[in-house]
Design an enzyme around this catalytic site. Structure first.
Site, short mmCIF file in Angstrom:
data_model
loop_
_atom_site.label_atom_id
_atom_site.label_comp_id
_atom_site.label_asym_id
_atom_site.label_seq_id
_atom_site.Cartn_x
_atom_site.Cartn_y
_atom_site.Cartn_z
N THR A 19 0.84 -1.21 0.00
CA THR A 19 0.00 0.00 0.00
C THR A 19 0.87 1.25 0.00
OG1 THR A 19 -1.62 -1.22 1.28
CG2 THR A 19 -1.86 1.18 1.26
N VAL A 20 1.81 1.33 0.92
CA VAL A 20 2.59 2.56 1.07
C VAL A 20 3.68 2.65 0.00
CG1 VAL A 20 3.93 3.98 2.64
CG2 VAL A 20 2.13 2.51 3.56
N GLY A 21 4.41 1.54 -0.22
CA GLY A 21 5.51 1.57 -1.19
C GLY A 21 5.03 1.97 -2.58
N ALA A 22 3.96 1.31 -3.05
CA ALA A 22 3.43 1.66 -4.38
C ALA A 22 2.92 3.10 -4.37
CB ALA A 22 2.32 0.69 -4.78
N LYS A 112 6.29 1.98 12.55
CA LYS A 112 6.21 2.35 13.97
C LYS A 112 6.60 1.20 14.88
CE LYS A 112 1.95 1.41 12.26
NZ LYS A 112 1.29 1.91 11.07
N VAL A 139 3.73 7.71 12.36
CA VAL A 139 2.72 8.10 13.35
C VAL A 139 1.66 8.96 12.67
CG1 VAL A 139 2.29 9.28 15.53
CG2 VAL A 139 4.46 8.09 15.17
N LYS A 212 2.78 3.83 18.25
CA LYS A 212 2.84 5.24 17.83
C LYS A 212 3.01 6.16 19.04
CE LYS A 212 -0.15 4.14 13.94
NZ LYS A 212 -1.56 4.05 13.55
N1 LIG Z 1 -0.99 1.02 5.08
C1 LIG Z 1 -1.00 2.19 5.68
O1 LIG Z 1 -1.90 2.98 5.52
C2 LIG Z 1 0.15 2.57 6.60
C3 LIG Z 1 0.10 3.80 7.28
C4 LIG Z 1 1.17 4.19 8.07
C5 LIG Z 1 2.25 3.36 8.21
N2 LIG Z 1 2.26 2.14 7.57
C6 LIG Z 1 3.44 1.31 7.72
O2 LIG Z 1 4.07 1.20 6.46
C7 LIG Z 1 4.70 -0.07 6.35
C8 LIG Z 1 4.18 -0.79 5.11
O3 LIG Z 1 2.79 -0.95 5.25
P1 LIG Z 1 1.87 -1.40 4.02
O4 LIG Z 1 0.48 -1.20 4.47
O5 LIG Z 1 2.34 -0.78 2.77
O6 LIG Z 1 2.17 -2.97 4.01
P2 LIG Z 1 1.85 -4.02 2.84
O7 LIG Z 1 0.82 -3.49 1.91
O8 LIG Z 1 1.64 -5.32 3.52
O9 LIG Z 1 3.24 -4.07 2.03
C9 LIG Z 1 4.39 -4.68 2.54
C10 LIG Z 1 5.39 -4.82 1.41
O10 LIG Z 1 6.56 -5.45 1.92
C11 LIG Z 1 6.92 -6.53 1.08
N3 LIG Z 1 7.54 -7.57 1.89
C12 LIG Z 1 7.02 -8.21 2.94
N4 LIG Z 1 7.90 -9.10 3.43
C13 LIG Z 1 9.01 -9.00 2.64
C14 LIG Z 1 10.24 -9.68 2.59
N5 LIG Z 1 10.54 -10.63 3.48
N6 LIG Z 1 11.10 -9.32 1.63
C15 LIG Z 1 10.81 -8.36 0.73
N7 LIG Z 1 9.65 -7.68 0.73
C16 LIG Z 1 8.77 -8.02 1.67
C17 LIG Z 1 5.63 -7.03 0.47
O11 LIG Z 1 5.91 -7.69 -0.75
P3 LIG Z 1 4.72 -8.27 -1.72
O12 LIG Z 1 3.95 -7.06 -2.18
O13 LIG Z 1 5.42 -8.93 -2.83
O14 LIG Z 1 3.91 -9.17 -0.86
C18 LIG Z 1 4.88 -5.70 0.26
O15 LIG Z 1 5.26 -5.12 -0.97
C19 LIG Z 1 4.44 -0.79 7.67
O16 LIG Z 1 5.48 -0.55 8.57
C20 LIG Z 1 3.18 -0.10 8.17
O17 LIG Z 1 3.03 -0.16 9.58
C21 LIG Z 1 1.24 1.75 6.76
#
Ligand SMILES: NC(=O)c1ccc[n+]([C@@H]2O[C@H](COP(=O)([O-])OP(=O)(O)OC[C@H]3O[C@@H](n4cnc5c(N)ncnc54)[C@H](OP(=O)(O)O)[C@@H]3O)[C@@H](O)[C@H]2O)c1
EC number: 1.1.1.3
Length: 435
Positions: A19-22, A112, A139, A212
């Site tokens: 979600t965040v990376g893309a 966090k 946070v 947080k």
């Molecule tokens: N989502 C939010 O709104 C939000 C808000 C604030 C903070 N955050 C923080 O941002 C961070 C990412 O959250 P997210 O929601 O983007 O998570 P997510 O959608 O689950 O994405 C996680 C990414 O990490 C990759 N990944 C997982 N394990 C891996 C490994 N062993 N080696 C290489 N890549 C790996 C996954 O690869 P695949 O795609 O190939 O599975 C995926 O691309 C977290 O720390 C979260 O707490 C998120």
């Protein structure tokens, strides 16, 4: 006049394309020209890593290096900075950050959990090498609360922060209040809508908010991150009837993170609270987050915004990237990591305040007198008492609120009440916070 040579781009490697990376890659692509103006140079993505190479992420990855292993990505000699967006306090996220710092790269992260558990150690390592670790997105998502506290309020001593730090819980509590539905029902809906994870325990049990809060408290008070001292309670026990009573009593129910600097030490707690309907935070509903800071010169400051989602979180990540690209650097938690002043945690038992208690009791003579006696024996003074209807011999709800009292006394009174044979369910208690 000859033009000054163009500054070299800031080359970044992104670990995690969920979600965040893309979202970050999309924002960088959409706002390239604006970001270049603001940085004085380009931000160039040179490498990425995720688990599944074949997954369509809605972004063009044809010109960047792919790594299956994020730790190998972190060691890429061509990158100046690593963006860690994998998540989790251990494993690949922790190793990725460690390798980035060891190989001389700045780090931007939204993690966090990692910072709550290893924040001080990471800050020490980074600052020892003259590197930046930036974490605005960790946070309250899109709310610039870290910069707000660390830079915006840098001339103040902050004595208290409290906030709605988990959008999933705030969404569930808001739905329960507005629809009268029960927790389990609303949670199932939130999962279907993508507002709650398949395993929602980190959110609904208060752990995410506690991560947080521990990070915020460090920035606010200049103390080492101390997640282990956060008192944590989630929202599983908040029931639909509590919203009716809260409404009658003039309150809203919110899951809050509260950190205070008191004479007894640093108080850090996450639990459901009743807050007066007139408090600004009471009207922050749905998935929105809010943080209130009490500062000695600026007084009370309120931040509100979206705490999660691709756009808001990417916005925070990119703000950190722009800071690094511009060469703006601040100690990780506001003061140099080596100077973070150790602080005594103030235990939960020393909390002083008022309480809401809901009991299910058998409706027969003497029951109320026994409850009152248990309170009196602990010097807990009752403020209001509500009993709806009568049903002799059956269980009926009884609700009371107290005047200010000590948590320790309240817990003892509740234990005595719970042991009475006329009390048929464990007492439910929600702390009242008069902001
Ligand atoms: N989502 C939010 O709104 C939000 C808000 C604030 C903070 N955050 C923080 O941002 C961070 C990412 O959250 P997210 O929601 O983007 O998570 P997510 O959608 O689950 O994405 C996680 C990414 O990490 C990759 N990944 C997982 N394990 C891996 C490994 N062993 N080696 C290489 N890549 C790996 C996954 O690869 P695949 O795609 O190939 O599975 C995926 O691309 C977290 O720390 C979260 O707490 C998120």
């Amino acid at each position: 006049m000859p033009q000054a040579p163009k500054a070299a781009p800031l080359k970044i490697a992104v670990a995690g394309l969920g979600t965040v990376g893309a979202g970050v890659l999309k924002l960088l692509a959409a706002q390239g020209a604006l970001i270049e103006q603001r940085c004085g140079r380009r931000i160039e993505v040179v490498a990425v890593s995720a688990r599944s190479r074949g997954k369509d992420r809605g972004v063009d990855l044809s010109a960047v290096r792919w790594y299956d292993d994020p730790v190998a990505l972190a060691a890429d000699p061509d990158a100046d900075l690593v963006v860690e967006l994998i998540g989790g306090s251990e494993g690949p996220a922790r190793d990725t950050v460690a390798t980035a710092l060891e190989t001389g790269k700045h780090v931007v992260t939204a993690n966090k959990a990692l910072l709550a558990v290893h924040g001080t150690e990471i800050a020490l390592k980074a600052e020892g090498k003259g590197l930046t670790v930036a974490f605005e997105a960790a946070v309250a998502g899109g709310i610039p609360i870290i910069k707000g506290l660390r830079e915006g309020l840098a001339g103040n001593r902050v004595t208290e922060i409290h906030g709605i730090l988990n959008g999933t819980c705030n969404y569930i509590l808001t739905e329960m209040r507005t629809t009268g539905r029960d927790f389990a029902d609303v949670l199932a809906d939130a999962q279907a809508l993508g507002y709650a994870e398949a395993d929602p325990s980190f959110d609904i049990d208060g752990v995410d908010a506690a991560h947080k809060l521990a990070v915020l408290a460090s920035v606010a008070f200049g103390t080492p991150v101390d997640f282990g001292s956060v008192h944590i309670e989630g929202i599983r026990h908040v029931s639909a009837v509590d919203f009716d009573y809260a409404d009658q009593l003039g309150f809203r129910i919110k899951l809050l993170g509260i950190a205070r600097r008191t004479d007894a030490g640093i108080e850090q707690r996450v639990h459901p609270c009743m807050v007066p309907k007139s408090a600004p935070i009471a009207s922050v509903d749905g998935v929105f987050n809010a943080v209130v800071a009490q500062a000695d010169f600026a007084d009370r400051v309120l931040f509100v915004g979206r705490g999660a989602g691709a756009g808001p979180t990417a916005s925070a990540v990119v703000a950190d990237l722009i800071d690094v690209a511009r060469g703006r650097s601040t100690p990780t938690f506001g003061v140099p990591a080596g100077a973070l002043g150790a602080a005594t945690p103030s235990p939960m038992e020393s909390r002083r305040g008022s309480y809401y208690v809901r009991l299910m009791v058998v409706d027969r003579p003497g029951v109320i007198a026994d409850i009152a006696a248990a309170m009196r024996d602990q010097n807990v003074s009752m403020e209001q008492f509500l009993q709806r209807g009568r049903s002799p011999g059956e269980a009926v709800p009884v609700v009371l609120t107290t005047h200010d009292t000590d948590e320790a006394a309240m817990q003892k009174a509740l234990a005595t009440i719970a042991a009475q044979d006329t009390v048929v369910e464990p007492p439910r208690m929600i702390r009242i916070e008069q902001f």
